[in-house]
Design an enzyme around this catalytic site. Sequence first.
Site, PDB file in Angstrom:
ATOM      1  N   ASN A 211       0.849  -1.193   0.000  1.00 14.22           N
ATOM      2  CA  ASN A 211       0.000   0.000   0.000  1.00 14.22           C
ATOM      3  C   ASN A 211       0.884   1.242   0.000  1.00 14.22           C
ATOM      4  OD1 ASN A 211       0.519   0.777   2.847  1.00 14.22           O
ATOM      5  ND2 ASN A 211      -0.489  -1.181   3.235  1.00 14.22           N
ATOM      6  N   ARG A 212       0.275   2.419   0.018  1.00 10.42           N
ATOM      7  CA  ARG A 212       1.022   3.656  -0.219  1.00 10.42           C
ATOM      8  C   ARG A 212       1.678   4.235   1.038  1.00 10.42           C
ATOM      9  NH1 ARG A 212      -2.705   7.817  -2.712  1.00 10.42           N
ATOM     10  NH2 ARG A 212      -0.822   9.077  -2.570  1.00 10.42           N
TER      11      ARG A 212
END
Length: 401
Positions: A211-212
Site C-alpha cells: 500500500n502507499r
Amino acid sequence: MTPLNNKRILLGVTGSIACYKAADLASKLRQAGAEVDVILTSAATQFITPLTFQSVTGRRAYVDADLWGSEGHVLHISLAKEADLLVVAPATANTLAKLAHGIADNLLALAAVACESPLLIAPAMDGGMYHHAATQANIETLKKRGAVIVGPEEGHLASGLRMVGRMTEPAELLGHIRQTLARGGPLAGKHVVVSAGGTQEPIDPVRFIANRSSGKQGYALAQAALDLGATVTLVSGPTALAAPVGATRVDVRTAGEMLTAVLEYSRGADALVMAAAVADFRPEQIAEHKIKKGGDAPVIKLAHTADVLKEVAAQKNGRPKVMVGFAAESRDLVENAEKKLTSKGLDLIVANDVSAADAGFEVDTNRVTLLFADGSKEDLPLMGKDEMAAVILQRVAGLLK
Ligand code: CTP
C-alpha cells in the site's frame, strides 16, 4: 518544538582531525533550535579556527586566551552554569583523562569541572590509543559518573588503518543529544510501542501486494515519544527511512509478522500507537515459483489477515494501558473513525482523510481529527507530520497520567 529548542549547548572541541565534523554538529544543533557556545582547546585550534564555529553558531567561540581576558575569572563559570548540556566532540584521549580526573588546566576542562549539567562525550582517536588501558579506565570512570559516551565507531582513521576510533557522525550525535535532553520528560520510564509503514503480502517470489504508506507519520511518532523521554520500540514495515536514534527497531514484512511482533512487544507496554497501514487481505496461496505470464491471467484469491489492534485489545493480560489507532478514510471520516474507536477498543483514534492532496500518504503534512474514548474531539489543522506527532504523543502522555 524538539528538546533542543532554546536549549544552551556548551560544545567542547578538542584536538582531533574529527574537528571538521564538530563544525557540522554545531551547525546542526543551531538549525535544530539550540544556542551553541563553543570552547576550542589549543590543540583544536591547530585543526580548525574559532571563526568556523562563530560562522555556524552566530555566537562567539572561545579559546584558552579568553580565560585570561577581560571576562577571565568568570567565563568558565558562566558558560558552565548556563549550559543545559555539555558535549565534548571530538574528545581526545588527553581530554578524556582530564575529564575523568577533574584536571582543570584549560578553559574547556575548567568549564567541565564547573558544569553540573549532563555530559555527553564523543571520543575520537587512533585505535591503539582508544584500546589503551588508561583510556578504557577513564571511559569507565566517566560512565559510572553518568556521562553518556557515544562511539567511537569502526572505520578509516587518520593513520590509514581501519579500526575503532572514528567519531560518530554528527547526525547520529544529534539524536543522542536529543535523547539526553529528553531525560525526565513526561514519558520518562514509560514504554511506547509504535508501528509504522505498510506491510507487503507476497504473491510469488518476486511480487507482492503493498500500500502507499511511507512510514513518515509512524517514524515521526517514534521520535516524538523519544523526545518526551519514553523507551520506544518501533515495529516497522519495509521503508527506506532511518529509525530515530534511541528507538529499538523491529523489522517486519507481512501483516502476520506485524501481528506477532506487536503482540510480543506491546505486552505490558504503557502505550501502543498503531500507525502502520496493515494489509487487510493477503493472497490465500503464495506461489512457490514466479508466475509466468503465458496462458490465462491468474486469478488471485485473497484471504483476510488478522486485525492487530483487535487481537491486542482482546488479550487477557498485558494489554497496553493506552491504545491509539489511526483511521485512514476517504469518506465519512468521523463516522467511520468512531466505529473503529469502539470496535477496536481504543482510547484514542486519529482520523485521517487520505483523499486530501496535502494530508495522509507520502506527503510531509497531515490534517486530522482526534477522537477520544470519552467522546471528546479535537480538530488539528494542517501541520507537519513531526509537529502532529508531538501533539499526539502529548495527548498520550495526558491519557497515561
Ligand atoms: N489495523 C490493524 N490491523 C489490520 C488493519 C488495520 O491493527 N489488519 C489498524 C491500523 O494500524 C489502524 C487502524 O487499525 O491503526 C485502522 O486501520 P484502517 O486501515 O483505517 O482500518 P481497517 O481496520 O483496516 O478497516 P477498513 O479498511 O475497512 O477501513
